[in-house]
Scaffold this motif. Sequence first.
Motif, PDB file in Angstrom:
ATOM      1  N   SER A 122       0.825  -1.207   0.000  1.00 37.39           N
ATOM      2  CA  SER A 122       0.000   0.000   0.000  1.00 37.39           C
ATOM      3  C   SER A 122       0.859   1.257   0.000  1.00 37.39           C
ATOM      4  N   LEU A 123       1.982   1.213   0.718  1.00 37.75           N
ATOM      5  CA  LEU A 123       2.846   2.390   0.831  1.00 37.75           C
ATOM      6  C   LEU A 123       3.804   2.538  -0.347  1.00 37.75           C
ATOM      7  N   ALA A 124       4.012   1.463  -1.105  1.00 38.77           N
ATOM      8  CA  ALA A 124       5.000   1.496  -2.190  1.00 38.77           C
ATOM      9  C   ALA A 124       4.750   2.608  -3.208  1.00 38.77           C
ATOM     10  N   PRO A 125       3.510   2.784  -3.735  1.00 40.30           N
ATOM     11  CA  PRO A 125       3.313   3.870  -4.713  1.00 40.30           C
ATOM     12  C   PRO A 125       3.602   5.255  -4.140  1.00 40.30           C
ATOM     13  N   VAL A 126       3.191   5.482  -2.879  1.00 37.17           N
ATOM     14  CA  VAL A 126       3.432   6.779  -2.254  1.00 37.17           C
ATOM     15  C   VAL A 126       4.921   7.022  -2.066  1.00 37.17           C
ATOM     16  N   LEU A 127       5.631   6.000  -1.565  1.00 40.51           N
ATOM     17  CA  LEU A 127       7.067   6.137  -1.355  1.00 40.51           C
ATOM     18  C   LEU A 127       7.808   6.308  -2.675  1.00 40.51           C
ATOM     19  N   LEU A 128       7.344   5.647  -3.732  1.00 39.27           N
ATOM     20  CA  LEU A 128       7.962   5.796  -5.047  1.00 39.27           C
ATOM     21  C   LEU A 128       7.806   7.228  -5.561  1.00 39.27           C
ATOM     22  N   LEU A 129       6.599   7.763  -5.465  1.00 39.99           N
ATOM     23  CA  LEU A 129       6.373   9.143  -5.886  1.00 39.99           C
ATOM     24  C   LEU A 129       7.195  10.116  -5.043  1.00 39.99           C
ATOM     25  N   PHE A 130       7.247   9.868  -3.735  1.00 42.80           N
ATOM     26  CA  PHE A 130       8.035  10.721  -2.854  1.00 42.80           C
ATOM     27  C   PHE A 130       9.503  10.668  -3.235  1.00 42.80           C
ATOM     28  N   GLY A 131       9.998   9.471  -3.534  1.00 42.08           N
ATOM     29  CA  GLY A 131      11.391   9.335  -3.895  1.00 42.08           C
ATOM     30  C   GLY A 131      11.738  10.042  -5.192  1.00 42.08           C
ATOM     31  N   VAL A 132      10.846   9.923  -6.190  1.00 41.86           N
ATOM     32  CA  VAL A 132      11.116  10.517  -7.505  1.00 41.86           C
ATOM     33  C   VAL A 132      11.004  12.033  -7.463  1.00 41.86           C
ATOM     34  N   PHE A 133       9.980  12.557  -6.777  1.00 41.53           N
ATOM     35  CA  PHE A 133       9.709  13.993  -6.835  1.00 41.53           C
ATOM     36  C   PHE A 133      10.183  14.761  -5.604  1.00 41.53           C
ATOM     37  N   ALA A 134      10.709  14.087  -4.591  1.00 40.25           N
ATOM     38  CA  ALA A 134      11.196  14.793  -3.401  1.00 40.25           C
ATOM     39  C   ALA A 134      12.646  14.427  -3.096  1.00 40.25           C
ATOM     40  N   PHE A 135      12.883  13.165  -2.775  1.00 39.88           N
ATOM     41  CA  PHE A 135      14.222  12.775  -2.348  1.00 39.88           C
ATOM     42  C   PHE A 135      15.236  12.831  -3.490  1.00 39.88           C
ATOM     43  N   LEU A 136      14.844  12.416  -4.689  1.00 41.95           N
ATOM     44  CA  LEU A 136      15.775  12.452  -5.820  1.00 41.95           C
ATOM     45  C   LEU A 136      16.205  13.881  -6.157  1.00 41.95           C
ATOM     46  N   PRO A 137      15.279  14.864  -6.251  1.00 40.78           N
ATOM     47  CA  PRO A 137      15.730  16.241  -6.490  1.00 40.78           C
ATOM     48  C   PRO A 137      16.616  16.786  -5.376  1.00 40.78           C
ATOM     49  N   ILE A 138      16.310  16.420  -4.121  1.00 43.38           N
ATOM     50  CA  ILE A 138      17.149  16.878  -3.013  1.00 43.38           C
ATOM     51  C   ILE A 138      18.557  16.301  -3.149  1.00 43.38           C
TER      52      ILE A 138
END
Length: 311
Positions: A32-48
């Motif tokens: 359940s958390l995988a899609p949210v964490l994936l989006l967070f990683g691509v659009f938040a953690f990766l740019p940081i």
Amino acid sequence: MNLDTATGRNKGIEPGAERAGRKNGRKFIYLSLAPVLLLFGVFAFLPIGWSLGLSVFKYNPLSGSALFVGADNYIRMLGDSVFLKSLWVTFKFVIIAVGVNIIITLMIAVAIQRIRTGWLRSLMRTLFFLPTIAPLAGTAIVWSTMFNFNHGLFNILLDKMHMAPIQWLSDPHYALYSVIMMTLWADIGYNIVLFIAGLDSIPDMYYEAAILDGASRWHIFKDITLPLLRRSMLFISVTTVVSYFQAFAQFQIMTKGEPFNETRVLALHIYEQAFSNSNMGYASAMATVFLLIILVVTLLQLKWGRTEWEY
């Protein structure tokens, strides 16, 4: 149901089945958390992470070349008077705007919450929330017109009162406060609604007991409403501070950081360094410092606002 007093387990369930159920439950949570964490990683953690990497390079996106400079970009900030000025302007804007925002929105929320007529209360809440629906860029353009020196609404009103017109956006004494006025008008609706929700969650029995004891309205507000509103106050203050630290559109449209950098907030300065001057490495270093500042301020707010909330 028979329970094992030693283990507290239900005798009707085998240990293996219980472990399998817990394992399946964890799998469901992870999926359940995988899609949210994936989006967070691509659009938040990766740019940081990308910004952190660029901050140690002298990088011009137009040339495509990157020169490793280590900590030079960070050291450069200490001697950059424009950066230091923009940092000061940012803190000044946040402190004034957040303080005034919370005071005004709390007062309005208390006034609306005391309205007993249902439709009138809903109408007032809607009217104050309406400005938040408008795009911030469009609101900034409208207010720039209202601040116009020759034909703006505010100077027309001053002329009607036989007062001298004011250079609202080009006078260093008024420019920042003019942007603060616009920001408050466009943003207070959110916090009013949140404060009303917080006020509605306070049990009536506390107010009834205080009234029976003969407490005045001021003492009821100071000793009951404010302490029991700490949970809402903490959430509102944290989200408002983070939002105002990132304020950009109104400054870009209304003043572009002028006059004399009196309205140059850090977000605007980072944007100009990155996209106007093509100093992407230096802008990334400033963005990293900016992120750390917001993180530290948020953690301090959470620490100071931690209290017992149950009532």
